[in-house]
Write a protein that holds these residues in place. Sequence first.
Motif, mmCIF file in Angstrom:
data_model
loop_
_atom_site.group_PDB
_atom_site.id
_atom_site.type_symbol
_atom_site.label_atom_id
_atom_site.label_comp_id
_atom_site.label_asym_id
_atom_site.label_seq_id
_atom_site.Cartn_x
_atom_site.Cartn_y
_atom_site.Cartn_z
ATOM 1 N N ALA B 144 0.721 -1.231 0.108
ATOM 2 C CA ALA B 144 -0.019 0.108 -0.067
ATOM 3 C C ALA B 144 0.873 1.200 -0.080
ATOM 4 O O ALA B 144 2.045 1.285 0.276
ATOM 5 C CB ALA B 144 -0.932 0.044 1.278
ATOM 6 N N ALA B 145 0.367 2.284 -0.454
ATOM 7 C CA ALA B 145 0.786 3.671 -0.270
ATOM 8 C C ALA B 145 0.365 4.116 1.152
ATOM 9 O O ALA B 145 -0.673 4.264 1.093
ATOM 10 C CB ALA B 145 0.553 4.715 -1.564
ATOM 11 N N VAL B 172 4.325 8.592 1.581
ATOM 12 C CA VAL B 172 4.347 9.905 1.153
ATOM 13 C C VAL B 172 4.101 10.821 2.375
ATOM 14 O O VAL B 172 3.233 10.585 3.128
ATOM 15 C CB VAL B 172 2.984 10.165 0.123
ATOM 16 C CG1 VAL B 172 3.276 11.242 -0.599
ATOM 17 C CG2 VAL B 172 2.883 8.829 -0.936
ATOM 18 N N ALA B 183 -4.085 14.792 0.734
ATOM 19 C CA ALA B 183 -3.774 13.836 -0.194
ATOM 20 C C ALA B 183 -4.312 12.374 -0.048
ATOM 21 O O ALA B 183 -4.683 11.798 -1.102
ATOM 22 C CB ALA B 183 -2.125 13.555 0.170
ATOM 23 N N GLY B 187 -6.959 10.240 -2.912
ATOM 24 C CA GLY B 187 -6.848 9.111 -3.234
ATOM 25 C C GLY B 187 -4.991 8.743 -3.546
ATOM 26 O O GLY B 187 -5.013 7.725 -4.202
ATOM 27 N N ARG B 188 -4.291 9.705 -3.008
ATOM 28 C CA ARG B 188 -2.783 9.857 -3.420
ATOM 29 C C ARG B 188 -2.380 8.504 -2.583
ATOM 30 O O ARG B 188 -1.502 7.929 -3.119
ATOM 31 C CB ARG B 188 -2.112 10.902 -3.005
ATOM 32 C CG ARG B 188 -0.721 10.762 -3.050
ATOM 33 C CD ARG B 188 -0.034 10.714 -4.508
ATOM 34 N NE ARG B 188 1.267 10.575 -4.669
ATOM 35 C CZ ARG B 188 1.706 9.446 -4.538
ATOM 36 N NH1 ARG B 188 1.176 8.326 -4.672
ATOM 37 N NH2 ARG B 188 3.175 9.145 -4.683
ATOM 38 N N CYS B 189 -2.909 8.237 -1.538
ATOM 39 C CA CYS B 189 -2.586 7.058 -0.882
ATOM 40 C C CYS B 189 -3.822 6.066 -0.470
ATOM 41 O O CYS B 189 -4.936 6.503 -0.546
ATOM 42 C CB CYS B 189 -1.854 7.365 0.758
ATOM 43 S SG CYS B 189 -0.762 8.591 0.324
ATOM 44 N N ASP B 190 -3.279 4.948 -0.064
ATOM 45 C CA ASP B 190 -4.473 4.049 0.276
ATOM 46 C C ASP B 190 -4.517 4.040 1.751
ATOM 47 O O ASP B 190 -5.739 3.794 2.178
ATOM 48 C CB ASP B 190 -4.108 2.667 0.028
ATOM 49 C CG ASP B 190 -3.753 2.292 -1.329
ATOM 50 O OD1 ASP B 190 -4.555 2.510 -2.183
ATOM 51 O OD2 ASP B 190 -2.507 2.024 -1.664
#
Lengths: 401, 337, 374
Positions: B144-145, B172, B183, B187-190
Amino acid sequence: MALKAEANKAAGSVLYDPRYRSIFYQVAALALVVWVGWFLTDNTLTNMEQRGIQSGFDFLNTTAGFGIIQSLIPYSETSTYGRAFLVSLINTILVAGVGVLLATVIGFVVGVARLSHNWLISKLATVYIETFRNIPLLLQIFFWYHAVLKPLPAPRAILERGEVVTFSLNNRGLYLPRPVFDTGFDIILIALAVAIAGTIFLSKWASKRQMATGAQFPIFRTGLAIIVGLPLIAFGLVALVEGGSPMHFDYPVMRGFQLSGGMPIIPEFIALVLALSVYTAAFIAEIVRAGIESVSHGQTEAAHALGLRNGPTLRLIIIPQALRVIIPPLTSQYLNLTKNSSLATAIAYPDLVSVFAGTTLNQTGQALEIIMITMAVYLSLSLMTSTFMNWYNAKIALVER
Amino acid sequence: MKFKTLLAAGAAIAMGSTMASASTLDDVKAAGQIKCGVSQGLPGFSNPDDQGNWTGIDVDVCRAVSAAIFGDPDKVEYKPLSAKTRFTALQSGEIDVLSRNTTWTATRDNSLGLDFTGVTYYDGQGFMVRKDLGVKSATELSGAAVCTNTGTTTELNVADYFRAHGMDYTVVAFEKADEVVAAYDSGRCDVYTTDRSGLAAQRVKLSEPDAHVVLPEIISKEPLGPVVREGDNNWGDIVRWSLNAMIDAEELGVTSENVDQMKGSDNPGIKRLLGTEGDLGGQLGLSSDWAYNIIKKVGNYSEIYERNVGPNTPLKLERGVNALWTKGGILYAPPLR
Amino acid sequence: MTKAQAYVKTEKTPDMPPPASSIGIIGWLRENLFSSPINTVLTILAALFVAWVAPPLFDWLFFSANWSGGPDACRADPTVACWTFVDTRISQFLYGFYPHEMRWRVDIPLLILVAGIAALVIDRVPAKRWVGLFMLIAYPILTWILLYGGFFGLDVVPTNRWGGFMLTLVIALTGIVISLPLGIVLALGRRSHMPFIRLICVFFIEFWRGVPLITVLFMSSVMLPLFLPEGVSFNELLRALIGVALFSSAYMAEVVRGGLQAISKGQYEGADSLGLAYWQKMRLIILPQALKIVIPGIVNTFIGLFKDTTLVLIIGLLDLLGAVQAGIADPNWNAKSVAYSGYVFTAFVFWVCCYSMSQYSRKVERKLHTGHKR
């Protein structure tokens, strides 16, 4: 001589002697500088001792413990702060380098477009320049990042699990296949190096021959053929011997949360490069325009009178002269771009200021050392860029007889 | 006097040029206000409202210190600091006390020239994900991010956790909490990871707060508390005991509403707390009614908890471990005697 | 006798009108858009591009935008601009948290500023020198007294309540007022004949030009007290101002140096031969000429400085961009279009300021241009 002595006598005292005066001023300035330096250093040392702040550069060897989203050299959470510094430095250089290249290309195109006789094209170029150079860069970075890249669809929304893609632009970045080099690839690299060296040698020889005899040699076409051809031949040979291509591509695959493998380019990098180059290009375009306009129209007319067509006139007459005007301000634009890349910290791109003067500073608390290193790095990057550009400037400068 | 002010203004915008003195308390008294480092906006902890007034549990700690010293909770100058600037600002003397959801760790306490003076809130790091991901446990997060703040213990904990479980992740890391939320929301990260109180606080800022779920795992201990510079024990004591006074007040049942009646109480503990017996204030270099002022003007621990982060606030945080030791929690202040 | 017939034309034949394809709209089009096949292709591509970009853009900005209604209206249609957000927050964007009832104290200096700049820019207004001196010396003091207070019964408004566009202006103007004289001194120092003075100036200029502004701001905002004796401290805004001013003075110095180098040697020698001392020579002969040449450069430095003020948001001062960002983070306004609208508004404000400055600098440039133009 006598007159001067007379004058000195008339003034009456050493007080009015410019030489003594200048020495006095300089000694005073020296004293001031020394005093300020001593004052600041002493205060800093006292304050640090009093507050029990650790100092020294030992922290560079301790484990960092945090992850970095983009690193061109191997890095993991177990690496040291020193390694994190290196990673972030390379990230800064990468973004500045790509930014400079892109800004130069856009800037030259727009600058020439601005001078175009085509009304629509020149107006579009004007709109571009006036829009982008009059809006703060930080705002433009926010724009590219928050308004353009983040609203892209999530990879989960557009890709099936397990899907293999060759190209995908989503809110996690741009995914491309990554070339993987197998045994035998170094031969191709050697072939490329040989081809480049050969082309340089050939072009030197060709220009010497042209100076001596006037005979021209199609150096561009020949050079291109050599540089493309030689590695291709090597590629074929290696493929024959090894029984397969010495290079293959690693494609991104959709796994669970996001794409993995391939060559991901993170959106923070894209946003930063776009903002930096689009912004700086607006300035470069103006510099290019001013440079071209600075070449007297008589030069063009004379070239036309000699029978040169538009292309060669531009290439052989106008641009070499314009470059002399363009290079110095272009250098400061490059320096600005490099320094402005430090705004990365606003959008989480892991550059020097964000990772080293940010995270590392926070984890270790050694603000003084870290800020000193950071400033020193930017100073030396600036000095290196200006040294290179000065060298280039001297090379193309007008040779007066 | 007039001339002097004129000079000060003429010299430009110099405001608080106080001359050297050894004790922070003297400096603070001379300046007439406390410089308090807070976050740049974390609802429930320290957050400016529409008018720029600061509220939150961390803010109330500063107000308590101000009430203890000046008898007035509003003699505070708030300095919003990022995670990055907070320690440097405290080290350099830019602020007098840092009350900014800061985790007490050994390194910070030992090597930064700082002293932690207690715990305002016992927290632990958690994960938040979108409900539609269908993730039930943090152990399913491989690949995952993860969005988080830079330069926090959070960033280190998440690295430890994923490494310990042999999972990949990309991090991130943003400077401001607002940026992390934005962010994650886009949706930049999960995964969004920070202290669980922070997750609750930031959740209200998401575009669809109900579409997200906090995973059950708590991966770290995060005791959050006020921090002062090392080397001025008296100042550290003032901050420490201002906090303790609020906790003891809750234990003794003294609230801002009944504190005036309680002044007549026979309970020796309450008497010591409110300064009608003993000289606890004098020992700290404060007036004898220091704790009375805190409770009267700011409240006891329970009051500030309920007001800022409790179940009736948008954060909806139960007391949990932050309940008094007598009520099943771990909140335990040394006795005021 | 037959008379030889000869055709003698006694009046001049009128000129033929130019072919229809080279005059009027068609002629203009041919000349400017379709002069060659390549140009035709370029024109068509560019026109397509404009047709692709412009209509949705204007629609988003004006025609379909939310001009009224609260946050709900913006949430309902997040695909268009949400100007009500800007409208409700405008006072915070302009004044920060400056107390409502005292905002006249911000408005007055602003009005004087506009009047002063107008007087300096419009050619016909007399006594420019005195207006200029007033703006450089008396105006900052007056502004400071009004904004900060503490005199004449004005309440003190601490600088941490300053914000928004007003803070942007304060930082930019202070930077300009300080960096100009400082830059001139540095430029003179860099061209001085005293080697040590020159060395100091070169070091100073190159240092400030070489480091990024945000590290300077970071240092000034949190580390400065480390360098000063214990207990000595400045106001936070003042420190940011010093950082910005030192930074821009280095750039200003380089611009002024360019002007000094452009003055011919004869001017220096002429002044020397008249027996003028160094400062007389500079004040009366060299600087008036040099500064006049570099007005465009100075204005460009101002523009750069003005845009760079946005970086103070990284150290926690809420300038215009900072105030807009704080507004965007407000959970009550969590519609997607709010962020775009806020940024577009900020961009527009900065654009208007910077564009008018650059147009002025162009005008001066044209006025000063005496060389041959093609």
